[in-house]
Design a protein around this motif. Structure first.
Motif, PDB file in Angstrom:
ATOM      1  N   TRP A 190       0.827  -1.208   0.000  1.00  0.00           N
ATOM      2  CA  TRP A 190       0.000   0.000   0.000  1.00  0.00           C
ATOM      3  C   TRP A 190       0.856   1.249   0.000  1.00  0.00           C
ATOM      4  N   GLY A 191       0.422   2.257  -0.760  1.00  0.00           N
ATOM      5  CA  GLY A 191       1.151   3.519  -0.855  1.00  0.00           C
ATOM      6  C   GLY A 191       0.231   4.647  -1.247  1.00  0.00           C
ATOM      7  N   CYS A 192       0.820   5.740  -1.781  1.00  0.00           N
ATOM      8  CA  CYS A 192       0.046   6.931  -2.165  1.00  0.00           C
ATOM      9  C   CYS A 192      -0.848   7.383  -1.009  1.00  0.00           C
ATOM     10  N   HIS A 193      -0.257   7.445   0.156  1.00  0.00           N
ATOM     11  CA  HIS A 193      -1.036   7.788   1.352  1.00  0.00           C
ATOM     12  C   HIS A 193      -1.439   9.260   1.327  1.00  0.00           C
ATOM     13  N   ARG A 194      -2.693   9.509   1.604  1.00  0.00           N
ATOM     14  CA  ARG A 194      -3.206  10.890   1.609  1.00  0.00           C
ATOM     15  C   ARG A 194      -4.160  11.073   2.787  1.00  0.00           C
ATOM     16  N   PHE A 195      -4.142  12.298   3.290  1.00  0.00           N
ATOM     17  CA  PHE A 195      -5.106  12.707   4.311  1.00  0.00           C
ATOM     18  C   PHE A 195      -6.408  13.085   3.602  1.00  0.00           C
ATOM     19  N   VAL A 196      -7.535  12.648   4.119  1.00  0.00           N
ATOM     20  CA  VAL A 196      -8.812  12.993   3.490  1.00  0.00           C
ATOM     21  C   VAL A 196      -9.519  14.076   4.310  1.00  0.00           C
ATOM     22  N   PHE A 197      -9.955  13.739   5.498  1.00  0.00           N
ATOM     23  CA  PHE A 197     -10.427  14.804   6.389  1.00  0.00           C
ATOM     24  C   PHE A 197     -10.409  14.345   7.846  1.00  0.00           C
ATOM     25  N   GLY A 198     -10.461  15.333   8.718  1.00  0.00           N
ATOM     26  CA  GLY A 198     -10.370  15.067  10.151  1.00  0.00           C
ATOM     27  C   GLY A 198     -11.553  15.651  10.890  1.00  0.00           C
ATOM     28  N   PRO A 199     -11.502  15.639  12.216  1.00  0.00           N
ATOM     29  CA  PRO A 199     -12.598  16.183  13.011  1.00  0.00           C
ATOM     30  C   PRO A 199     -12.813  17.667  12.736  1.00  0.00           C
ATOM     31  N   LYS A 200     -14.009  18.104  12.960  1.00  0.00           N
ATOM     32  CA  LYS A 200     -14.332  19.515  12.805  1.00  0.00           C
ATOM     33  C   LYS A 200     -15.324  19.886  13.908  1.00  0.00           C
ATOM     34  N   ASP A 201     -16.057  20.938  13.701  1.00  0.00           N
ATOM     35  CA  ASP A 201     -16.886  21.439  14.798  1.00  0.00           C
ATOM     36  C   ASP A 201     -18.002  20.476  15.203  1.00  0.00           C
ATOM     37  N   GLY A 202     -18.506  20.688  16.414  1.00  0.00           N
ATOM     38  CA  GLY A 202     -19.769  20.107  16.843  1.00  0.00           C
ATOM     39  C   GLY A 202     -19.736  18.597  16.988  1.00  0.00           C
ATOM     40  N   TRP A 203     -20.719  17.928  16.359  1.00  0.00           N
ATOM     41  CA  TRP A 203     -20.906  16.492  16.544  1.00  0.00           C
ATOM     42  C   TRP A 203     -19.732  15.669  16.037  1.00  0.00           C
ATOM     43  N   GLN A 204     -18.868  16.260  15.219  1.00  0.00           N
ATOM     44  CA  GLN A 204     -17.721  15.511  14.670  1.00  0.00           C
ATOM     45  C   GLN A 204     -16.409  16.109  15.155  1.00  0.00           C
ATOM     46  N   SER A 205     -16.412  16.644  16.390  1.00  0.00           N
ATOM     47  CA  SER A 205     -15.236  17.367  16.857  1.00  0.00           C
ATOM     48  C   SER A 205     -14.185  16.474  17.502  1.00  0.00           C
ATOM     49  N   THR A 206     -14.515  15.242  17.860  1.00  0.00           N
ATOM     50  CA  THR A 206     -13.511  14.369  18.487  1.00  0.00           C
ATOM     51  C   THR A 206     -12.825  13.484  17.458  1.00  0.00           C
ATOM     52  N   LYS A 207     -13.605  12.802  16.629  1.00  0.00           N
ATOM     53  CA  LYS A 207     -12.996  11.961  15.603  1.00  0.00           C
ATOM     54  C   LYS A 207     -13.991  11.676  14.495  1.00  0.00           C
ATOM     55  N   VAL A 208     -13.450  11.287  13.353  1.00  0.00           N
ATOM     56  CA  VAL A 208     -14.278  10.828  12.235  1.00  0.00           C
ATOM     57  C   VAL A 208     -13.647   9.562  11.672  1.00  0.00           C
TER      58      VAL A 208
END
Lengths: 310, 306
Positions: free
Chosen positions: B177-195
């Motif tokens: 496996w390769g071509c590792h990329r960040f997609v998205f992370g936590p943001k405000d409110g209900w998704q503020s701890t983790k996704v």
């Protein structure tokens, strides 16, 4: 305890005063030989707190001259940009054929991961791929394919023992078949907290010699030292022996005082035709130093070692 | 039913409970797919010794299920492969003529991703763990992208992981496996701890439709919600849209009360004509479903995006 490494009496070999541009430290540097010259790919800590790679050259491996400008910096465009916004760190150089491959840490708000770059002449550097997901440091590439595959030792930072793993690749870009090889060892000794690959492995008739770092906690933080292990030539996932002692630890003032005190940390070692090895290492995250050892001595303590890998 | 914006809960929820398996403590976060002219699935069963095992299930309509009483016995030609005593949160992706199971294979080195393939939901051939520890959530894309297999995954820690970002990786062979990329992370409110990625992404002309879980840390612990995103078809690490408002929140008794209260964990989805049927784990105890019109869902995600 047997002293197997001899520190160079004129250490440090490079300090920030030797770098012809403003910086706060020069340490953890990759090492290679190119056209008869010694090359150090320097981790240079700029005054903004981010690291870039400078380059130093030497005819004898002791007296180095730093080029006027950095040779590799964080990307300002393309896919690497967002992953290097806090700089690039701790390069390891491995020569395969006429290409020098560089594994380095790409640092950003998205964590630390291992980038791959390459050069053929130490003038032009090309970034190739982001070869791990978050959160990795310390990948070292073996200097040839083994059983048809590229092989590396690596240190995932997410596993609950911070250990040395191995993985394999057909193209240097996609890596798999990860396996845990060597974990921290003991209690209250030098490598009980974490370990990680240091210098790219050196081929010897008895096996691959790996110089790695080990860390223990003290009341005053972490102390970094170096140890060594011997891996099977045909199957580097098999560890033949690990020395029961560290081979290099901080006791000089340039290793004890600096950005991070009590640290010796290597990213590169160069075997010499006379059977010695030059171990280049960062002192206290501040300066570059050199120690030498006889390869036979390092192999000897690996073979006598009783420290289990896991 | 509260908070039903685009997704409408099925009136017969929960559709599967621990009663479906003889030794089960609970059955939840599971992977359901269309299989031939009916349905099949790989189910997370927490057994009465509190080991977590994967069981096959079959259904004609996707609602009434028969779950095998015994866990899947994976086959492999490598004696080093293991199926951990804690095997959980499977996703199943159909790629060409095979179904690939990715799950959290929490072995001696901690939680990591396991991978196995089946064509008939009888024989499962285990492959290399695609990613090292710690990692808990992995969904493969249902086709190769630019000639390579692709996945979304979420690195974690060994415990209850107070962080979580979604990452992308791709592979020529499902092993390296390769071509590792960040997609998205936590943001405000209900998704503020983790996704983390939920069901296998669904290809639409607006992009890859990803239903994901988002977690908020309340004064009484984590609360798990479902959100939605649209990812670029060629470069899925490029987020086109991502919901600011959640799609589903735990409000029903079976979502609020259970082994882990207040959890909606979306883990599989099937498309039935114009409808998306979402299967989700409830309170780490049982399985429910909810349906949305695909067009409405995409419109909602686009309209209520950050």
């Amino acid at each position: 305890m047997r002293i197997v490494c001899k520190k160079y009496e004129k250490n440090p070999i490079l300090t920030k005063e030797d770098v012809p541009y403003p910086c706060d430290a020069v340490y953890n540097s990759g090492a290679a030989k190119y056209k008869g010259k010694y090359i150090l790919l320097l981790r240079v800590l700029l005054l903004n707190g981010n690291s870039v790679f400078g380059l130093a050259e030497s005819n004898d491996g002791y007296d180095f001259t730093v080029r006027p400008k950095p040779v590799m910096v964080a990307a300002d465009k393309g896919p690497f940009k967002m992953y290097e916004e806090r700089g690039i760190e701790d390069p390891r150089i491995t020569r395969i054929g006429d290409t020098y491959y560089i594994f380095y840490s790409a640092y950003s708000r998205y964590g630390m991961r291992i980038g791959l770059a390459k050069t053929k002449d130490f003038e032009k550097f090309e970034k190739v791929a982001l070869t791990t997901t978050v959160d990795y440091r310390n990948s070292v590439l073996f200097p040839k394919k083994i059983n048809g595959k590229y092989v590396r030792l690596e240190r995932p930072n997410v596993a609950h023992t911070l250990s040395i793993w191995i993985s394999y690749s057909q193209d240097l870009i996609h890596w798999g078949k990860q396996e845990l090889l060597m974990a921290p060892y003991g209690k209250h000794i030098w490598e009980d907290h974490k370990i990680g690959p240091g210098a790219p492995p050196i081929e010897t008739p008895k096996g691959w010699l790996s110089i790695y770092h080990g860390v223990t906690w003290t009341m005053d933080g972490m102390t970094y030292r170096l140890g060594c292990a011997l891996h099977d030539l045909n199957n580097p996932a098999k560890i033949i022996g690990i020395a029961d002692q560290f081979i290099l630890g901080p006791d000089e003032i340039y290793e004890r005082v600096g950005y991070v005190h009590n640290v010796v940390f290597t990213c590169g070692a160069i075997p010499e035709p006379d059977g010695t090895v030059k171990i280049y290492y960062g002192g206290a995250d501040q300066c570059m130093c050199l120690a030498t050892a006889k390869i036979a001595d390092l192999i000897d303590i690996c073979l006598k070692g009783k420290r289990p890998p896991l | 039913m509260a908070n039903e914006i685009v997704f409408k809960r099925y009136k017969g929820n929960p559709i599967i409970t621990a009663k479906a398996v003889p030794r089960a403590n609970s059955i939840h976060n599971s992977a359901i797919v269309r299989f031939r002219d009916s349905y099949a699935g790989v189910f997370r069963v927490d057994e009465q010794d509190m080991s977590y095992t994967l069981h096959v299930g079959r259904s004609k309509d996707g609602i009434d299920w028969e779950i095998d009483p015994e866990p899947i016995k994976m086959q492999s030609d490598n004696p080093e492969f293991y199926v951990a005593k804690l095997s959980y949160d499977p996703r199943v992706t159909k790629i060409e003529d095979a179904y690939y199971v990715t799950w959290c294979n929490a072995g001696p080195q901690g939680p990591c991703i396991g991978l196995a393939a089946t064509k008939d939901f009888k024989t499962f051939r285990q492959m290399e763990n695609p990613l090292p520890p710690f990692n808990r959530n992995c969904a493969l894309f249902p086709r190769k992208i630019n000639g390579k297999y692709a996945m979304l995954h979420r690195p974690s820690d060994v415990g209850h992981t107070p962080f979580g970002d979604i990452f992308f990786a791709s592979s020529p062979d499902l092993i390296h496996w390769g071509c590792h990329r960040f997609v998205f992370g936590p943001k405000d409110g209900w998704q503020s701890t983790k996704v983390g990625p939920g069901p296998v992404p669904i290809e639409t002309k607006e992009g890859w439709l990803l239903i994901y879980h988002g977690v908020w840390t309340s004064c009484n612990g984590y609360i798990y919600y479902a959100g939605g995103a649209l990812l670029d078809l060629d470069k899925p690490w490029k987020v086109l849209y991502r919901t600011r408002d959640y799609l589903l929140a735990p409000t029903e008794l079976y979502e609020r009360v259970g082994d882990v209260p207040n959890v909606i964990f979306p883990s599989s989805a099937v498309v039935l004509d114009d409808t998306l049927r979402l299967y989700y784990g409830c309170a780490d105890t049982c399985i429910s479903m909810a349906e949305a019109e695909l067009d409405d869902l995409i419109k909602f995600i686009k309209k209520h995006s950050f």
